[in-house]
Structure formats: C-alpha cells, structure tokens
Scaffold this active site. Sequence first.
Site, PDB file in Angstrom:
ATOM      1  N   CYS A  74      -9.307 -17.549  -3.937  1.00  0.00           N
ATOM      2  CA  CYS A  74      -9.825 -18.873  -3.594  1.00  0.00           C
ATOM      3  C   CYS A  74     -11.021 -19.141  -4.516  1.00  0.00           C
ATOM      4  CB  CYS A  74     -10.247 -18.918  -2.125  1.00  0.00           C
ATOM      5  SG  CYS A  74      -8.845 -18.641  -1.010  1.00  0.00           S
ATOM      6  N   CYS A 122     -14.724 -18.462  -3.297  1.00  0.00           N
ATOM      7  CA  CYS A 122     -15.025 -17.222  -2.555  1.00  0.00           C
ATOM      8  C   CYS A 122     -15.340 -16.081  -3.515  1.00  0.00           C
ATOM      9  CB  CYS A 122     -13.847 -16.844  -1.660  1.00  0.00           C
ATOM     10  SG  CYS A 122     -14.147 -15.317  -0.724  1.00  0.00           S
ATOM     11  N   SER A 152      -8.576 -15.145  11.140  1.00  0.00           N
ATOM     12  CA  SER A 152      -8.683 -16.252  10.199  1.00  0.00           C
ATOM     13  C   SER A 152      -7.722 -16.030   9.038  1.00  0.00           C
ATOM     14  CB  SER A 152     -10.118 -16.340   9.683  1.00  0.00           C
ATOM     15  OG  SER A 152     -10.241 -17.392   8.752  1.00  0.00           O
ATOM     16  N   HIS A 212     -10.120 -26.294   4.358  1.00  0.00           N
ATOM     17  CA  HIS A 212     -10.992 -26.601   3.209  1.00  0.00           C
ATOM     18  C   HIS A 212     -10.628 -27.836   2.382  1.00  0.00           C
ATOM     19  CE1 HIS A 212     -12.710 -22.831   4.238  1.00  0.00           C
ATOM     20  NE2 HIS A 212     -11.870 -22.078   3.588  1.00  0.00           N
TER      21      HIS A 212
HETATM   22  N1  SAH Z   1      -8.550 -14.585   4.074  1.00  0.00           N
HETATM   23  C1  SAH Z   1      -8.923 -15.073   5.373  1.00  0.00           C
HETATM   24  C2  SAH Z   1     -10.073 -14.322   5.968  1.00  0.00           C
HETATM   25  C3  SAH Z   1     -11.404 -14.521   5.261  1.00  0.00           C
HETATM   26  S1  SAH Z   1     -12.357 -15.524   6.283  1.00  0.00           S
HETATM   27  C4  SAH Z   1      -9.181 -16.566   5.289  1.00  0.00           C
HETATM   28  O1  SAH Z   1      -9.182 -17.094   4.182  1.00  0.00           O
HETATM   29  O2  SAH Z   1      -9.323 -17.217   6.317  1.00  0.00           O
HETATM   30  C5  SAH Z   1     -13.711 -15.931   5.342  1.00  0.00           C
HETATM   31  C6  SAH Z   1     -14.072 -17.405   5.496  1.00  0.00           C
HETATM   32  O3  SAH Z   1     -15.202 -17.700   4.673  1.00  0.00           O
HETATM   33  C7  SAH Z   1     -12.940 -18.287   5.036  1.00  0.00           C
HETATM   34  O4  SAH Z   1     -12.864 -19.452   5.795  1.00  0.00           O
HETATM   35  C8  SAH Z   1     -13.396 -18.581   3.630  1.00  0.00           C
HETATM   36  O5  SAH Z   1     -12.731 -19.682   3.137  1.00  0.00           O
HETATM   37  C9  SAH Z   1     -14.875 -18.775   3.803  1.00  0.00           C
HETATM   38  N2  SAH Z   1     -15.623 -18.641   2.562  1.00  0.00           N
HETATM   39  C10 SAH Z   1     -15.295 -17.909   1.481  1.00  0.00           C
HETATM   40  N3  SAH Z   1     -16.217 -18.044   0.504  1.00  0.00           N
HETATM   41  C11 SAH Z   1     -17.163 -18.861   0.984  1.00  0.00           C
HETATM   42  C12 SAH Z   1     -18.398 -19.343   0.455  1.00  0.00           C
HETATM   43  N4  SAH Z   1     -18.810 -19.010  -0.752  1.00  0.00           N
HETATM   44  N5  SAH Z   1     -19.126 -20.152   1.245  1.00  0.00           N
HETATM   45  C13 SAH Z   1     -18.724 -20.454   2.499  1.00  0.00           C
HETATM   46  N6  SAH Z   1     -17.583 -20.025   3.038  1.00  0.00           N
HETATM   47  C14 SAH Z   1     -16.803 -19.242   2.293  1.00  0.00           C
END
Ligand code: SAH
Length: 367
Positions: free
Chosen positions: A120, A123, A203, A227
């Site tokens: 992503c 992330c 999640s 998102h």
């Molecule tokens: N792979 C799963 C579990 C990870 S959850 C999922 O995608 O749901 C982690 C959460 O934090 C997810 O909603 C992800 O999109 C969010 N996230 C990741 N990087 C982030 C960032 N830099 N700032 C805020 N939220 C973030």
Amino acid sequence: MNIDIERSNLVGLGRAELAAVLAEFGAEPFRTRQLWHWIYHRGATDFAVMTNLAKGFRERLAERFILGRPEVAMAQASRDGTRKWLLRFADGQEVETVHIPEEDRGTLCVSSQVGCTLTCRFCHTGTQRLVRNLGAAEIVGQVMLARDALGEWPSPKEDRQLTNIVLMGMGEPLYNFDSVAAAMKIVMDPEGLAISRRKITLSTAGVVPMIARCGSELGVNLAISLHAVRDDVRDVLVPLNKKYKIAELLDACRVYPGSSNARRITFEYVMLKGVNDSPADARELVRLVKGIPAKVNLIPFNPWPGAPYECSSDAAIAAFSDIVFAAGYSAPVRTPRGRDILAACGQLKSASVKARRGERVPETVTV
Ligand code: SAH
C-alpha cells in the site's frame, strides 16, 4: 520463540493438538485441561509451578517441553502510555506488537506476518518485503507476552488492561488465515485467555474470497482498510484493489456473518491531503456503505521518511467527519497513539530497524 532444539513449545497448540501431544507423551486425557489451565489461564512459564501435578510428572514434562515466549528485542513506552515490543523469533525474524491503554479498555495491536506483500503506497510496513507468515504460536505468543508485561495473570475477569485485540499490526491477516484462526481460537477459549470474539477485530485490505470464512469460522469483528471511494484512486493506494474492486469488497461486507447494527463493520479511511479527503469523497463514501451496518474510522496519515503523501488538514478531516456523521454513521478521528515511539498505524517495524541502525529517532523511554 525460545530456541531449544531438544524440547518443543506447548504454547500455541490448540486444545486438540495439545491433547494429541500429551497422549503421545503418555499422559492421561484429563491432563490436557490441567495443562491448558496453567498455560493459558495462569500464564505459567515453568512446569515447576503446576502444583496440582505430581512432581515426577512435572519433571518429565520439563525434560521434553517448554512454555516459551517470543524474545523481546526491544521494549519501549510512549509518553502517552502506549507500549511497543519488538519481538524476535527463533530464526531471527522480528515483528512488533503494540499495547494502547485507554480509559475504559486496553487494545493490543497484533502482527500476523513479518513484513507485508500488499505494498500500500502510504504504509511504511509495505515498503519491506515479506519475509514470512507467522505461525499460530508466534501470534498467540504476542498476547502471552503482553499479558506477562502487564502482569495480568491469571486471566482477570474484569478490570483488565488488555481487553481488546486488533489484528492491525504488520501483515495481512487474511493472507495467513490458518495461523491467525488457530491463534484466535486459543485466545477466545473461555478457559484460557478468554478474550471474546466481540473484542477481537480483524483488519483486512480486502482479500475478498477469505472474508466469509473469517466471519463463519471466527465470528470476530471486521475492519476494512477502504481508504478510497473510487477504483482508480484505490488501485494506487491499495494495489490489491486491482484484484478485488470496491464493489466486490462491499458485497462481501453486505453478507458478512454476524454483522448487525450492534456489531458494525469498521471502514478505515486514512486521510491523505488532496488525494481522498474532499467533501465529494465523503459523500461518495456514505453512498457506498449504504445498507451495511457500518462505522467509519478516520485515520490521520502518519508520515514516515520518504512517504509520497501528506496528512490532510484538521479542517478537511473535520469537514469529512461531519458529512459522514450527518448521514448517520459514527466517524471518529483516530487519535494517533505512540507516535513518539513509532508505534502508530503504518509506522511499524521498518522504522525501529532504522532506529537501531543509528538513524535519528524521537526521544523514547526504554523500559
Ligand atoms: N493488512 C491489514 C492489516 C494492517 S492494519 C489491513 O490493511 O487492514 C493497519 C492499518 O493502518 C490499515 O488500515 C492501514 O491502511 C493503516 N495505515 C497504514 N499506514 C498508515 C499510515 N502511514 N498512516 C495511517 N494509517 C496507516
């Protein structure tokens, strides 16, 4: 887990597996329940404390088995009370687990994989290549370790510091479903850790074919990392969207077993300036989730070095939240927790690895 070439770890075995191992060891069937109680209710790490077992039997167990925990490579505490553990497994791989205390509850954010394959764009964990899936023992081990650190044995009935679990750490839990499911079944067992499925949230970025199984086999709460409200935008932010489109993902949510107005599906929405944060996006979000028992969780983007995005302004986040709220959905803005120890969403692991390499990191308290 503790490295022990001779002895095997009983932590992480489900009831049936534990029974099979003990049967092979020559123990009577009723021993399974006793051991289960000591391991998961009392948190024993040593057979010697199991005073209702004959001394000779305890000694034999200790020759053959261990009650292992992941090794803590680093433990940190944030000024806001958030705690983070960098855990190292027998093969040297590491993951992070975060405990977030609040007034009325305490949530443990658990990892399911070392790294992540999803890439992503926003992330930080996604910039690491996946090394491997965690095993059930390594997932349960995160909960056991947190309970050790919080001094929370035997499993308390009330006033717990660890009340909730979110599978929101590193990795995509639905790409490692078998181990996640095995671990959560242990965690939910009422004679052990006893954390109810109602207090567990998984999640996912949207592995559509696995969502129904998650509901029927585990019955835990579901959170979707949405998102974006348009496929062209989501294709970029969450590349998994190229495989499973928004409409398909929402269809899976519509039929998610066990969801109701009392148990809503959470839609996580990271706020990225100029990318997905307009009032039109908010209105489209409301339109998309219509008919789904939903709540929306707005996550201010947590920046990391080299990130291609910026966090939306407070005004844009408030306006977005107001539109969703006015349509009848709760839309709280998630307060970033543990930012000073790089424990906030999307900041896990790669950052702490950098920290140990000596790059500049914010002041932390090592505990
Ligand atoms: N792979 C799963 C579990 C990870 S959850 C999922 O995608 O749901 C982690 C959460 O934090 C997810 O909603 C992800 O999109 C969010 N996230 C990741 N990087 C982030 C960032 N830099 N700032 C805020 N939220 C973030």
